[in-house]
Design an enzyme around this catalytic site. Structure first.
Site, short mmCIF file in Angstrom:
data_model
loop_
_atom_site.label_atom_id
_atom_site.label_comp_id
_atom_site.label_asym_id
_atom_site.label_seq_id
_atom_site.Cartn_x
_atom_site.Cartn_y
_atom_site.Cartn_z
N GLU A 310 -14.74 52.71 6.74
CA GLU A 310 -13.75 51.64 6.77
C GLU A 310 -12.83 51.76 5.56
O GLU A 310 -13.26 52.17 4.48
CB GLU A 310 -14.44 50.27 6.77
CG GLU A 310 -15.32 50.06 8.01
CD GLU A 310 -16.02 48.71 8.01
OE1 GLU A 310 -15.89 47.97 7.00
OE2 GLU A 310 -16.69 48.38 9.01
N HIS A 340 -13.59 44.21 10.57
CA HIS A 340 -14.84 43.71 9.95
C HIS A 340 -14.66 42.25 9.52
O HIS A 340 -14.90 41.88 8.37
CB HIS A 340 -15.21 44.58 8.75
CG HIS A 340 -16.68 44.53 8.41
ND1 HIS A 340 -17.34 45.58 7.86
CD2 HIS A 340 -17.61 43.54 8.55
CE1 HIS A 340 -18.61 45.26 7.68
NE2 HIS A 340 -18.80 44.01 8.09
N ILE A 341 -14.32 41.39 10.48
CA ILE A 341 -14.05 39.98 10.18
C ILE A 341 -15.13 39.07 10.75
O ILE A 341 -14.94 37.84 10.76
CB ILE A 341 -12.68 39.55 10.75
CG1 ILE A 341 -12.65 39.75 12.28
CG2 ILE A 341 -11.55 40.32 10.07
CD1 ILE A 341 -11.44 39.12 12.95
N GLY A 342 -16.28 39.62 11.15
CA GLY A 342 -17.31 38.79 11.77
C GLY A 342 -17.68 37.58 10.95
O GLY A 342 -17.83 36.48 11.47
N GLY A 343 -17.83 37.74 9.65
CA GLY A 343 -18.20 36.63 8.78
C GLY A 343 -17.03 36.07 7.99
O GLY A 343 -17.23 35.31 7.04
#
Length: 462
Positions: A310, A340-343
């Site tokens: 990433e 990578h925005i899950g959290g």
């Protein structure tokens, strides 16, 4: 459920942390206990050498966490981006603690250069960006926040299932190009469909409840037997789940046994026209195999939030120099790609900041390692403000016979009020509160423990 454990805090409140999952979060319990006054004020402990503690905080970690550290008198250097290994090696030698998210890698080289480092905080779920074994052997505990963003990730999966089944990304892209393309072919309700969850932990179980509320049937696969929530059903093996599910979503850590756990063979076992969602770890899915399954129309779509490699900062390109297949993946229809925005919600980042900053503060101020992922979990009740001549010994040592005998011989001239020791692998950790220690004896006491044969790291707090 295991009863709460009392954890000392710098303020007068008592903090409770449960070591088993429940519907009440750590943060709920913190707020609930705020109004309960402590009968005896805990004493604020400081390193006896009185060196100002410096913290390096990277990757735009919550400002609430930064302010919490500053309020305790710590010197904090805060950066919005990740640092490369070489950049980190250049800086790390002056810091006692570091806070990172998922992009900064704390490698063996970094740890060897970190002469003052006492603790590492991962302001995220995963810890695979840290060399946990080397950190432990260096006497450095690592803390993370395994549950604080669970709801945010679960909600993202729900949104992705609906967006994939209605082809929302394609229709939105067409409208932005000025193309009106109203159609129902290949678009479905999620009601009545089967969701297959791989990994039924905190995220998977929350997702299970949300999916059932939408009228979905839920099955899950996990390596251990877990009591399901609602009407969810555990299946015996992965092929069974893949064959039954209309949507397959992964919620597993990155371990040797999970790398490429979804490859060509597993993708072929999935139902024709099904969907794959990966918000777990970048290497658990073989992306070139997924591309083939999408190009052949065996899968109707996919949503990917994590990748093997990433970019290190916002604005950096996500191209074939990052991953050789990036441009091909970006060109496929009905594929949702997110960075990578899950959290990455305000709620999750605030709770992560609270949880990890509290864990780091407890360790730096009181020596508590409750919640450490690579370290023995040891804690003692707080030294009270009335116990002004007490010293807390925090002794990290190799896990070998005879250590406690040597340490207790050093402590024998003093009154050891309380003591607790535990080990994990090659590392052991001892906390002991010593009464009636004069200022003249403090340095002598530390030097004598430092010279015991198994010593890794010894701190005295007073």
């Amino acid at each position: 459920m295991t009863p709460p454990l009392a954890i000392p805090s710098k303020s007068s409140r008592a903090v409770a942390a449960s070591i088993s999952p429940s519907t009440q979060t750590l943060h709920d319990r913190l707020r609930k206990r705020d109004s309960i006054p402590a009968i005896r004020q805990p004493k604020v402990l400081h390193p006896v050498d009185n060196e100002d503690l410096k913290l390096l905080i990277l990757e735009n970690i919550s400002q609430d966490a930064v302010r919490a550290f500053q309020a305790q008198g710590f010197h904090v250097d805060h950066y919005k981006k990740a640092l490369s290994e070489d950049e980190l090696i250049d800086k790390i030698s002056q810091y006692h603690a570091i806070g990172i998210r998922s992009k900064t890698k704390v490698t063996e080289r970094v740890i060897k250069a970190a002469h003052k480092l006492l603790v590492i905080g991962c302001f995220c779920i995963g810890t695979n960006q840290v060399d946990l074994v080397t950190a432990g052997k260096a006497g450095i505990p690592v803390f993370n926040s395994p549950f604080s963003n669970s709801r945010s990730v679960a909600e993202l999966v729900v949104s992705e299932m609906i967006a994939l089944s209605r082809q929302l990304v394609e229709r939105s892209h067409e409208m932005r190009q000025g193309i009106w393309n109203k159609q129902s072919k290949g678009c479905w309700e999620v009601r009545g469909k089967t969701l297959g969850i791989i990994g039924y932990g905190h995220i998977g179980s929350q997702l299970s409840v949300l999916a059932e509320a939408l009228g979905m049937r839920v099955i899950f696969y996990d390596v251990i037997n877990i009591m399901p929530l609602g009407s969810a059903r555990q299946v015996n093996n992965l092929p069974t789940l893949l064959a039954e599910a209309d949507f397959v979503t992964l919620h597993v850590p990155e371990l040797p046994e999970t790398i490429n756990m979804i490859g060509s063979q597993e993708l072929a076992q999935m139902k024709m026209g099904s969907y794959l969602i990966n918000n777990a770890r970048g290497r658990v899915v073989d992306i070139p195999a997924l591309i083939e399954a999408l190009q052949s129309n065996h899968l109707a779509g996919a949503a990917i939030d994590v990748y093997p490699q990433e970019p290190g900062s916002n604005g950096a390109p996500f191209d074939d120099q990052v991953n050789a297949w990036s441009s091909t993946l970006r060109s496929l229809p009905n594929v949702i790609l997110t960075p990578h925005i899950g959290g990455s919600t305000e709620e999750a980042q605030r709770m992560i900041g609270e949880e990890v900053s509290l864990a780091l503060s407890r360790y730096l101020n009181y020596g508590s390692t409750l919640g450490a992922v690579n370290f023995p979990e040891v804690d003692l009740r707080a030294i009270t403000a009335e116990q002004g001549n007490h010293v807390r010994v925090c002794h990290v040592h190799s896990n070998q016979p005879g250590v406690l005998k040597q340490v207790n011989e050093v402590l024998s001239p003093y009154n050891v009020e309380k003591q607790y020791s535990d080990s994990k692998g090659d590392v052991a950790y001892l906390l002991a509160d010593i009464a009636d220690v004069s200022p003249q004896d403090v340095n002598k006491l530390r030097e004598m423990i430092n010279h015991t044969s198994a010593n890794i790291l010894t701190r005295l707090l007073a």
